[in-house]
Scaffold this active site. Sequence first.
Site, PDB file in Angstrom:
ATOM      1  N   GLN A   1       0.825  -1.209   0.000  1.00  0.00           N
ATOM      2  CA  GLN A   1       0.000   0.000   0.000  1.00  0.00           C
ATOM      3  C   GLN A   1       0.859   1.260   0.000  1.00  0.00           C
ATOM      4  O   GLN A   1       0.347   2.372   0.128  1.00  0.00           O
ATOM      5  CB  GLN A   1      -0.924   0.003   1.222  1.00  0.00           C
ATOM      6  CG  GLN A   1      -1.914  -1.147   1.218  1.00  0.00           C
ATOM      7  CD  GLN A   1      -2.714  -1.261   2.506  1.00  0.00           C
ATOM      8  OE1 GLN A   1      -2.422  -0.611   3.504  1.00  0.00           O
ATOM      9  NE2 GLN A   1      -3.724  -2.108   2.499  1.00  0.00           N
TER      10      GLN A   1
ATOM     11  N   HIS B   1      -0.680  -0.199   5.550  1.00  0.00           N
ATOM     12  CA  HIS B   1      -1.285   0.772   6.483  1.00  0.00           C
ATOM     13  C   HIS B   1      -0.398   1.988   6.759  1.00  0.00           C
ATOM     14  O   HIS B   1      -0.005   2.220   7.894  1.00  0.00           O
ATOM     15  CB  HIS B   1      -1.666   0.088   7.794  1.00  0.00           C
ATOM     16  CG  HIS B   1      -2.882  -0.778   7.676  1.00  0.00           C
ATOM     17  ND1 HIS B   1      -3.665  -1.113   8.743  1.00  0.00           N
ATOM     18  CD2 HIS B   1      -3.450  -1.363   6.602  1.00  0.00           C
ATOM     19  CE1 HIS B   1      -4.665  -1.874   8.327  1.00  0.00           C
ATOM     20  NE2 HIS B   1      -4.548  -2.049   7.031  1.00  0.00           N
TER      21      HIS B   1
ATOM     22  N   GLU C   1     -15.096   3.927   9.774  1.00  0.00           N
ATOM     23  CA  GLU C   1     -15.585   4.998  10.649  1.00  0.00           C
ATOM     24  C   GLU C   1     -15.493   6.379  10.008  1.00  0.00           C
ATOM     25  O   GLU C   1     -14.609   6.628   9.195  1.00  0.00           O
ATOM     26  CB  GLU C   1     -14.750   5.041  11.944  1.00  0.00           C
ATOM     27  CG  GLU C   1     -14.793   3.769  12.759  1.00  0.00           C
ATOM     28  CD  GLU C   1     -13.945   3.874  14.023  1.00  0.00           C
ATOM     29  OE1 GLU C   1     -13.192   4.856  14.170  1.00  0.00           O
ATOM     30  OE2 GLU C   1     -14.059   2.958  14.871  1.00  0.00           O
TER      31      GLU C   1
ATOM     32  N   TYR D   1      -9.466   7.521  19.842  1.00  0.00           N
ATOM     33  CA  TYR D   1     -10.559   7.004  19.007  1.00  0.00           C
ATOM     34  C   TYR D   1     -10.696   5.476  19.071  1.00  0.00           C
ATOM     35  O   TYR D   1     -11.424   4.878  18.293  1.00  0.00           O
ATOM     36  CB  TYR D   1     -10.415   7.546  17.579  1.00  0.00           C
ATOM     37  CG  TYR D   1     -10.756   9.029  17.584  1.00  0.00           C
ATOM     38  CD1 TYR D   1     -12.047   9.479  17.393  1.00  0.00           C
ATOM     39  CD2 TYR D   1      -9.777   9.966  17.918  1.00  0.00           C
ATOM     40  CE1 TYR D   1     -12.370  10.824  17.500  1.00  0.00           C
ATOM     41  CE2 TYR D   1     -10.079  11.309  18.026  1.00  0.00           C
ATOM     42  CZ  TYR D   1     -11.381  11.733  17.814  1.00  0.00           C
ATOM     43  OH  TYR D   1     -11.700  13.059  17.946  1.00  0.00           O
TER      44      TYR D   1
ATOM     45  N   TYR E   1      -9.744 -10.071   9.447  1.00  0.00           N
ATOM     46  CA  TYR E   1     -10.107 -10.616   8.139  1.00  0.00           C
ATOM     47  C   TYR E   1     -10.409 -12.109   8.191  1.00  0.00           C
ATOM     48  O   TYR E   1     -11.102 -12.635   7.327  1.00  0.00           O
ATOM     49  CB  TYR E   1      -9.005 -10.324   7.120  1.00  0.00           C
ATOM     50  CG  TYR E   1      -8.853  -8.842   6.865  1.00  0.00           C
ATOM     51  CD1 TYR E   1      -9.826  -8.147   6.157  1.00  0.00           C
ATOM     52  CD2 TYR E   1      -7.767  -8.134   7.357  1.00  0.00           C
ATOM     53  CE1 TYR E   1      -9.723  -6.788   5.946  1.00  0.00           C
ATOM     54  CE2 TYR E   1      -7.646  -6.773   7.148  1.00  0.00           C
ATOM     55  CZ  TYR E   1      -8.624  -6.103   6.438  1.00  0.00           C
ATOM     56  OH  TYR E   1      -8.521  -4.743   6.238  1.00  0.00           O
TER      57      TYR E   1
END
Lengths: 373, 149
Positions: A92, A158, A250, A260, A271
Amino acid sequence: MKISIKLALQIFVWCLITVMSVTVSAQHVPVVTDDYRTEVVASGLNQPWAAAHLPNGDILITERGGTLRVVRGGKLLDQAVDNVPEVYFAGQGGLLDVLIDADFDTTKRIYLSFAHGTSDANAIRLISAQLNPLGDSYRLENVTPIFTASPLKRAPQHYSGRIEQLNDKTLLLTVGDGFDYREHAQKLDSHLGKIIRINRDGSVPQDNPFIGNEKAKPEIWSYGHRNHQAIALIGDAVYQNEHGPQGGDEVNLITPGTNYGWPIATIGRDYNGARISPFTSYPNTQAPLVDWTPSIAPSSMAFYRGRLYVTALAEQSIRALSVEGDAVKDLGKVFTGIEGRLRDISVGIDDTLYVLSDGDQAELIKITLTLLR
Amino acid sequence: MTNFFRGLIALLVASLTTALLGSVFSSQFVMSDLISVGAEIPFSDRLSMTIDDFGILPSLIPLTLVCFVIAFSIGSLCIKYIGGKRIVWYMVAGAAGLMATLLVMKAVLLVSGIAGTRSTLGFLSFGLAGAIGGWVFAKLTHSLTNQGD
């Protein structure tokens, strides 16, 4: 040791049937029927991640492989921006966000976020650079790293990497939890799983919430995040969205110093179906304003004509949200004629929306809203 | 009942045992990591999550089954050509097979496929689950062979 083969078989089959009892539920998503028209502005983009609009109308588009493309007058220029720093392009990672400085007319500065390092030691990095004309395109000069997340991590997952500039000109950057490092989101001595706030030169604003806490990284502005790929400003209010794992996407209203919850409190599951935590809520953690379970994989977010628009990768859609303070309501899908995985949404200087699709043959699509219902 | 069928049943029971243990171990390590960053988890929540995590068994059982077919085949060859206690060989095969499977998963996915195996201890706990699966297999197939344990 003796065991009845028949009994063993019965136990095995019973267990298998029990654990495979999965409830599948279909969700009805409302559709917002605004009138609009679309125009493909540029095509052939290779894994674009973000678009930013220069005051002269040029559009800068990051491609994850490490190129910064220019769209001028509805045409994608062959010549990319020169002197973009080398990025770590894997998983990513790669070149991610681009942001035009609020004082660009005088500073000529832009900001880029990208994955930096190697497969064994990498991190999200934020740089500042001057964007100067070069031929038909541009060249980056005075390239200055102003933030690199710590600790370095393994695996190219991530990063998050969205940049936003507050009205006081300080910069926010979303720093992902690094996937295998998810507990770091709760550790104040780590940048992973945080939103960080710095000055434009990389120094730390002295009104950051954890200034004075010797055990905390001073750049931290909020924590308990997972993979947050969008920030949108509405006045002084900072809205953010983030990917849950399997469920638990979210939308949050970010306030300094707030936790949070990830990974102690989440509605999502891993997953493979395992729980992330026993808790879907937890004391002293902020619950989301909007939860998407099952996941839509929100990628970007823009505030436009009174609504928040959210692009989604997995759902291959755009969602419209109404916003009044901390009352955020998901109105449903909008612009449903635009299909495919959608990576980014932004507001152009011509007061229209621009959407980037995802993939190695991606497009920049202009959306002109003709009637808001 | 043929020896083949009895062996198959032993393989299934061993796989189920290992997958169940792996699921339980993974849950404990995930919660231990949460506790390390400040979460307080009462016993009832721990128990609830441990049971809920059996939801991974539909994917973990077939994975373990495939792993054990390969691992125990190699184990049986070792018993035949090297010799030694068959129960030890099957326990070693089960442990090594499951840990190798986790390493292959990580190499393919680039991240840990099972969160409870991210730490060294969590990873080794799956080796233990694999060894226990090997022990179960050796015991259930004991009568099929003339060799001692």
